[in-house]
Design a protein around this motif. Structure first.
Motif, PDB file in Angstrom:
ATOM      1  N   LEU A   8      18.430  -2.397  26.883  1.00 46.54           N
ATOM      2  CA  LEU A   8      18.555  -3.085  28.172  1.00 46.54           C
ATOM      3  C   LEU A   8      19.764  -2.578  28.956  1.00 46.54           C
ATOM      4  CD1 LEU A   8      17.621  -6.718  27.084  1.00 46.54           C
ATOM      5  CD2 LEU A   8      16.278  -5.209  28.554  1.00 46.54           C
ATOM      6  N   ALA A   9      20.855  -2.259  28.258  1.00 47.28           N
ATOM      7  CA  ALA A   9      22.041  -1.738  28.940  1.00 47.28           C
ATOM      8  C   ALA A   9      21.741  -0.391  29.601  1.00 47.28           C
ATOM      9  CB  ALA A   9      23.194  -1.600  27.955  1.00 47.28           C
ATOM     10  N   HIS A  10      21.034   0.475  28.882  1.00 49.53           N
ATOM     11  CA  HIS A  10      20.669   1.783  29.450  1.00 49.53           C
ATOM     12  C   HIS A  10      19.736   1.613  30.643  1.00 49.53           C
ATOM     13  CE1 HIS A  10      22.681   4.145  26.441  1.00 49.53           C
ATOM     14  NE2 HIS A  10      22.043   3.522  25.452  1.00 49.53           N
ATOM     15  N   LYS A  11      18.771   0.720  30.508  1.00 46.03           N
ATOM     16  CA  LYS A  11      17.835   0.499  31.611  1.00 46.03           C
ATOM     17  C   LYS A  11      18.565  -0.074  32.819  1.00 46.03           C
ATOM     18  CE  LYS A  11      13.532  -1.534  33.016  1.00 46.03           C
ATOM     19  NZ  LYS A  11      12.615  -2.635  32.912  1.00 46.03           N
ATOM     20  N   ALA A  12      19.526  -0.958  32.581  1.00 43.82           N
ATOM     21  CA  ALA A  12      20.285  -1.559  33.679  1.00 43.82           C
ATOM     22  C   ALA A  12      21.029  -0.490  34.468  1.00 43.82           C
ATOM     23  CB  ALA A  12      21.256  -2.597  33.138  1.00 43.82           C
ATOM     24  N   LYS A  13      21.584   0.491  33.766  1.00 32.85           N
ATOM     25  CA  LYS A  13      22.331   1.560  34.431  1.00 32.85           C
ATOM     26  C   LYS A  13      21.418   2.501  35.199  1.00 32.85           C
ATOM     27  CE  LYS A  13      26.251   1.783  31.268  1.00 32.85           C
ATOM     28  NZ  LYS A  13      26.933   2.576  30.243  1.00 32.85           N
ATOM     29  N   GLU A  14      20.247   2.781  34.624  1.00 32.74           N
ATOM     30  CA  GLU A  14      19.366   3.785  35.211  1.00 32.74           C
ATOM     31  C   GLU A  14      18.490   3.242  36.336  1.00 32.74           C
ATOM     32  OE1 GLU A  14      17.221   5.793  32.124  1.00 32.74           O
ATOM     33  OE2 GLU A  14      19.072   6.401  31.109  1.00 32.74           O
ATOM     34  N   GLU A  15      17.868   2.112  36.121  1.00 36.08           N
ATOM     35  CA  GLU A  15      16.911   1.631  37.125  1.00 36.08           C
ATOM     36  C   GLU A  15      17.046   0.165  37.470  1.00 36.08           C
ATOM     37  OE1 GLU A  15      12.818   1.015  34.963  1.00 36.08           O
ATOM     38  OE2 GLU A  15      13.793   2.779  34.087  1.00 36.08           O
ATOM     39  N   GLY A  16      17.882  -0.552  36.748  1.00 37.61           N
ATOM     40  CA  GLY A  16      18.050  -1.981  36.989  1.00 37.61           C
ATOM     41  C   GLY A  16      17.113  -2.806  36.116  1.00 37.61           C
ATOM     42  N   LEU A  17      17.413  -4.075  36.028  1.00 36.82           N
ATOM     43  CA  LEU A  17      16.628  -4.979  35.197  1.00 36.82           C
ATOM     44  C   LEU A  17      15.902  -6.004  36.050  1.00 36.82           C
ATOM     45  CD1 LEU A  17      19.274  -5.825  32.419  1.00 36.82           C
ATOM     46  CD2 LEU A  17      17.417  -4.157  32.279  1.00 36.82           C
ATOM     47  N   THR A  18      14.776  -6.458  35.538  1.00 34.77           N
ATOM     48  CA  THR A  18      14.080  -7.569  36.178  1.00 34.77           C
ATOM     49  C   THR A  18      14.860  -8.842  35.871  1.00 34.77           C
ATOM     50  OG1 THR A  18      12.704  -8.089  34.257  1.00 34.77           O
ATOM     51  CG2 THR A  18      11.847  -6.434  35.799  1.00 34.77           C
ATOM     52  N   GLU A  19      14.553  -9.903  36.569  1.00 37.06           N
ATOM     53  CA  GLU A  19      15.229 -11.175  36.309  1.00 37.06           C
ATOM     54  C   GLU A  19      14.992 -11.635  34.872  1.00 37.06           C
ATOM     55  OE1 GLU A  19      17.498 -12.789  38.180  1.00 37.06           O
ATOM     56  OE2 GLU A  19      17.312 -11.007  39.434  1.00 37.06           O
ATOM     57  N   LEU A  20      13.790 -11.438  34.376  1.00 39.16           N
ATOM     58  CA  LEU A  20      13.460 -11.819  33.004  1.00 39.16           C
ATOM     59  C   LEU A  20      14.282 -11.008  31.992  1.00 39.16           C
ATOM     60  CD1 LEU A  20      11.649 -13.670  31.339  1.00 39.16           C
ATOM     61  CD2 LEU A  20       9.913 -11.891  31.347  1.00 39.16           C
ATOM     62  N   GLU A  21      14.437  -9.724  32.281  1.00 38.84           N
ATOM     63  CA  GLU A  21      15.231  -8.871  31.399  1.00 38.84           C
ATOM     64  C   GLU A  21      16.713  -9.250  31.439  1.00 38.84           C
ATOM     65  OE1 GLU A  21      12.680  -4.713  31.297  1.00 38.84           O
ATOM     66  OE2 GLU A  21      13.908  -5.163  33.066  1.00 38.84           O
ATOM     67  N   LYS A  22      17.186  -9.669  32.610  1.00 38.26           N
ATOM     68  CA  LYS A  22      18.579 -10.113  32.723  1.00 38.26           C
ATOM     69  C   LYS A  22      18.816 -11.357  31.870  1.00 38.26           C
ATOM     70  CE  LYS A  22      19.367  -8.269  37.354  1.00 38.26           C
ATOM     71  NZ  LYS A  22      19.605  -8.592  38.775  1.00 38.26           N
ATOM     72  N   VAL A  23      17.866 -12.268  31.888  1.00 37.07           N
ATOM     73  CA  VAL A  23      17.962 -13.481  31.069  1.00 37.07           C
ATOM     74  C   VAL A  23      17.937 -13.108  29.587  1.00 37.07           C
ATOM     75  CG1 VAL A  23      16.772 -15.617  30.411  1.00 37.07           C
ATOM     76  CG2 VAL A  23      16.982 -14.991  32.828  1.00 37.07           C
ATOM     77  N   GLU A  24      17.014 -12.210  29.219  1.00 38.28           N
ATOM     78  CA  GLU A  24      16.929 -11.756  27.828  1.00 38.28           C
ATOM     79  C   GLU A  24      18.234 -11.100  27.392  1.00 38.28           C
ATOM     80  OE1 GLU A  24      14.400  -8.719  24.932  1.00 38.28           O
ATOM     81  OE2 GLU A  24      14.078  -8.638  27.105  1.00 38.28           O
ATOM     82  N   GLN A  25      18.782 -10.251  28.244  1.00 35.47           N
ATOM     83  CA  GLN A  25      20.026  -9.557  27.931  1.00 35.47           C
ATOM     84  C   GLN A  25      21.162 -10.557  27.707  1.00 35.47           C
ATOM     85  OE1 GLN A  25      21.944  -7.316  31.131  1.00 35.47           O
ATOM     86  NE2 GLN A  25      22.255  -5.616  29.699  1.00 35.47           N
ATOM     87  N   ALA A  26      21.259 -11.558  28.568  1.00 31.67           N
ATOM     88  CA  ALA A  26      22.311 -12.569  28.431  1.00 31.67           C
ATOM     89  C   ALA A  26      22.149 -13.357  27.130  1.00 31.67           C
ATOM     90  CB  ALA A  26      22.293 -13.520  29.629  1.00 31.67           C
ATOM     91  N   GLU A  27      20.910 -13.714  26.799  1.00 30.71           N
ATOM     92  CA  GLU A  27      20.659 -14.458  25.563  1.00 30.71           C
ATOM     93  C   GLU A  27      20.989 -13.613  24.336  1.00 30.71           C
ATOM     94  OE1 GLU A  27      16.605 -15.843  25.733  1.00 30.71           O
ATOM     95  OE2 GLU A  27      17.047 -17.234  27.349  1.00 30.71           O
ATOM     96  N   LEU A  28      20.610 -12.332  24.363  1.00 34.16           N
ATOM     97  CA  LEU A  28      20.903 -11.444  23.235  1.00 34.16           C
ATOM     98  C   LEU A  28      22.403 -11.245  23.057  1.00 34.16           C
ATOM     99  CD1 LEU A  28      18.110  -8.756  23.653  1.00 34.16           C
ATOM    100  CD2 LEU A  28      18.284 -10.463  21.831  1.00 34.16           C
ATOM    101  N   ARG A  29      23.090 -11.070  24.156  1.00 35.19           N
ATOM    102  CA  ARG A  29      24.545 -10.900  24.081  1.00 35.19           C
ATOM    103  C   ARG A  29      25.214 -12.148  23.541  1.00 35.19           C
ATOM    104  NH1 ARG A  29      25.811  -7.684  29.752  1.00 35.19           N
ATOM    105  NH2 ARG A  29      25.269  -5.620  28.980  1.00 35.19           N
ATOM    106  N   LYS A  30      24.746 -13.307  23.983  1.00 34.20           N
ATOM    107  CA  LYS A  30      25.296 -14.578  23.499  1.00 34.20           C
ATOM    108  C   LYS A  30      25.062 -14.720  21.995  1.00 34.20           C
ATOM    109  CE  LYS A  30      25.104 -19.521  24.476  1.00 34.20           C
ATOM    110  NZ  LYS A  30      24.509 -20.557  25.312  1.00 34.20           N
ATOM    111  N   LYS A  31      23.859 -14.377  21.553  1.00 38.61           N
ATOM    112  CA  LYS A  31      23.523 -14.438  20.125  1.00 38.61           C
ATOM    113  C   LYS A  31      24.380 -13.448  19.336  1.00 38.61           C
ATOM    114  CE  LYS A  31      19.184 -14.946  18.390  1.00 38.61           C
ATOM    115  NZ  LYS A  31      17.798 -14.564  18.091  1.00 38.61           N
TER     116      LYS A  31
END
Length: 82
Positions: A16-39
């Motif tokens: 998700l970090a690589h995708k965020a840098k290259e093309e950006g994340l969808t709102e759903l992916e942003k939520v997933e990324q935040a949850e994964l980082r929190k975990k």
């Protein structure tokens, strides 16, 4: 890193970090990324706390200087006889 959960989520966090840098994340992916980082952070802190609780600290003269708080936790867990 022997934690199975961390081994499972780290690759997805990196993906998700690589995708965020290259093309950006969808709102759903942003939520997933935040949850994964929190975990990840919660699991890391828990593992680190367990390591600290198992540790005995000695000064340069060989005298144990482990904190009273850690000694108490170790006694409670049956890791100390003193």
């Amino acid at each position: 890193m022997g934690d199975r959960v961390l081994k499972e989520i780290v690759p997805r966090i990196n993906e998700l970090a690589h995708k965020a840098k290259e093309e950006g994340l969808t709102e759903l992916e942003k939520v997933e990324q935040a949850e994964l980082r929190k975990k990840y952070v919660a699991r890391f802190r828990d593992n680190f706390k367990k390591q600290i609780e198992m540790m005995k600290v000695y000064d340069k003269d060989g005298k144990e200087v482990t904190s009273t708080k850690v000694k108490k936790i170790q006694k409670h867990k049956g890791l100390r006889d003193d």
